[in-house]
Design a protein around this motif. Structure first.
Motif, short mmCIF file in Angstrom:
data_model
loop_
_atom_site.label_atom_id
_atom_site.label_comp_id
_atom_site.label_asym_id
_atom_site.label_seq_id
_atom_site.Cartn_x
_atom_site.Cartn_y
_atom_site.Cartn_z
N ALA A 3 1.33 -1.00 -0.14
CA ALA A 3 -0.02 0.12 -0.13
C ALA A 3 0.67 1.34 -0.22
O ALA A 3 0.39 2.09 -0.60
N VAL A 4 1.86 1.36 1.01
CA VAL A 4 3.06 2.38 1.12
C VAL A 4 3.63 2.59 -0.37
O VAL A 4 3.23 3.46 -1.16
N LEU A 5 4.14 1.05 -1.10
CA LEU A 5 4.72 1.35 -2.32
C LEU A 5 3.51 1.62 -3.43
O LEU A 5 4.17 3.03 -4.24
N ILE A 6 2.51 1.78 -3.55
CA ILE A 6 1.17 1.65 -4.55
C ILE A 6 1.35 3.93 -4.11
O ILE A 6 1.90 4.86 -5.13
N ALA A 7 1.05 4.00 -2.81
CA ALA A 7 0.82 5.46 -2.15
C ALA A 7 1.98 6.11 -3.36
O ALA A 7 1.85 7.09 -3.47
N LEU A 8 3.56 5.75 -2.58
CA LEU A 8 4.76 6.66 -3.27
C LEU A 8 4.49 6.13 -4.77
O LEU A 8 4.53 7.60 -5.76
N TYR A 9 4.44 5.16 -5.99
CA TYR A 9 4.16 5.34 -7.14
C TYR A 9 3.48 6.39 -7.54
O TYR A 9 4.08 7.13 -8.27
N ARG A 10 2.31 6.83 -7.36
CA ARG A 10 1.13 7.94 -7.59
C ARG A 10 1.80 9.09 -7.57
O ARG A 10 1.46 9.99 -8.27
N ARG A 11 3.26 9.35 -6.35
CA ARG A 11 3.29 10.17 -5.82
C ARG A 11 4.01 10.88 -7.25
O ARG A 11 3.96 11.83 -7.21
N ARG A 12 5.05 9.75 -7.45
CA ARG A 12 6.52 10.43 -8.05
C ARG A 12 6.41 9.27 -8.98
O ARG A 12 7.91 9.38 -9.88
N ALA A 13 5.74 8.52 -9.31
CA ALA A 13 5.47 6.97 -10.66
C ALA A 13 7.11 7.09 -11.02
O ALA A 13 7.31 6.51 -11.89
N ASP B 104 16.05 4.10 -4.51
CA ASP B 104 16.91 4.62 -4.98
C ASP B 104 16.79 6.17 -4.98
O ASP B 104 16.68 7.21 -4.08
N GLU B 105 15.23 6.70 -5.64
CA GLU B 105 14.52 8.07 -5.90
C GLU B 105 14.23 8.20 -4.73
O GLU B 105 13.40 9.56 -4.75
N PHE B 106 13.69 7.67 -3.92
CA PHE B 106 12.61 7.59 -2.43
C PHE B 106 13.85 8.72 -1.25
O PHE B 106 14.12 7.63 -0.47
N ASP B 107 14.40 10.07 -1.53
CA ASP B 107 15.16 10.72 -0.64
C ASP B 107 14.96 11.83 -0.32
O ASP B 107 15.50 12.70 -0.24
#
Lengths: 174, 102
Positions: free
Chosen positions: B80-90, B95-98
């Motif tokens: 769920a966290v991953l999908i929320a992050l993917y929606r924000r950062r694509a 490495d890019e979640f910094d």
């Protein structure tokens, strides 16, 4: 110290076969380049571990392993793979220093663990496990471990609601 | 080499492979799956000790059941966290979640 006096019983052969399957699945999962192949080979590892649980007379745990890991977790991960894009699969390479350091660290950890396992003296078990595995586990869960069992159900509810709240699309925010 | 030592060695091998995957992979889903592999190695230890320990009992198997439940909850929240992050950062590249580091 390294005396491999293995008695070749049927259990050892079953263990050896399933252990080779588990390790091959895990190594392939680390080495594959496509994400779906990694998830599927890890599912293979989970099935082999369920077989090892059967060898260890833990039939109920094996059943839960198949149901939960192979059924739920792997499918959840495949859903996660399909809902995200993976166009940068080919360009995974490029960090040889980090990978070498990680490999050396993992090998050192395995060496320490292997030394500790080899040098520990394990006593022989004296009493066998009860025959009716599922019945005994059910009795334990509802008598001795009743409070942890209920707490785990609360935790599952919280995790479920939290996952829905996290993955829900926020309409009012940009 | 007793059977218990064989099972513990197998669990150590699986744990180290999972640790290597966590440390080197960039795809967040593979990192989550590697964590599941490490949890499975710990479960194998628990079940092995429940049969070959000094006092064999079902407590190890009950503990491994609890650990599996927690792993399932962790996987659900992780995806769920991953999908929320993917929606924000694509992206799912860890490495890019910094944002916290910058």
């Amino acid at each position: 110290m390294l005396n491999f006096n293995i008695d070749f019983t049927g259990e050892f052969f079953a263990f050896f076969l399933l252990a080779v399957c588990a390790i091959v699945g895990a190594v392939l999962a680390v080495n594959f380049t496509k994400v779906v192949h990694m998830a599927l080979s890890l599912a293979f590892t989970f099935v082999s571990l369920a077989g090892l649980y059967v060898v260890l007379q833990a039939e109920f745990v094996a059943f839960v392993q198949v149901l939960l890991y192979v059924g739920a977790v792997t499918i959840l991960m495949i859903f996660g793979i399909m809902m995200t894009k993976h166009q940068s699969e080919g360009q995974e390479r490029g960090r040889p220093l980090l990978e070498t350091l990680a490999a050396i660290g993992c090998l050192c950890l395995f060496g320490i663990l292997f030394y500790a396992i080899r040098s520990a003296g394990f006593a022989k078990p004296d009493v066998p496990l009860p025959d009716n595995n599922t019945l005994s586990i059910g009795k334990l869960l509802y008598s001795t471990y009743a409070i942890p069992f209920e707490l785990v159900s609360v935790l599952l509810t919280v995790a479920f609601i939290g996952a829905v709240a996290l993955a829900k699309r926020e309409e009012d925010q940009p | 080499m007793s059977m218990l030592a064989s099972y513990l060695t197998l669990a150590a091998v699986l744990f180290c492979i999972g640790l290597y995957g966590v440390l080197t992979k960039r795809n967040a889903i593979i990192v989550l799956l590697s964590i599941e592999l490490m949890l499975n190695a710990a479960n194998l230890n628990l079940v092995a000790f429940s049969k070959y320990g000094v006092v064999p009992s079902l407590t190890g198997q009950v503990f491994s059941l609890f650990a599996m439940t927690l792993a399932a909850a962790e996987a659900a929240v992780g995806v769920a966290v991953l999908i929320a992050l993917y929606r924000r950062r694509a992206t799912v590249n860890v490495d890019e979640f910094d944002e916290l580091r910058r």
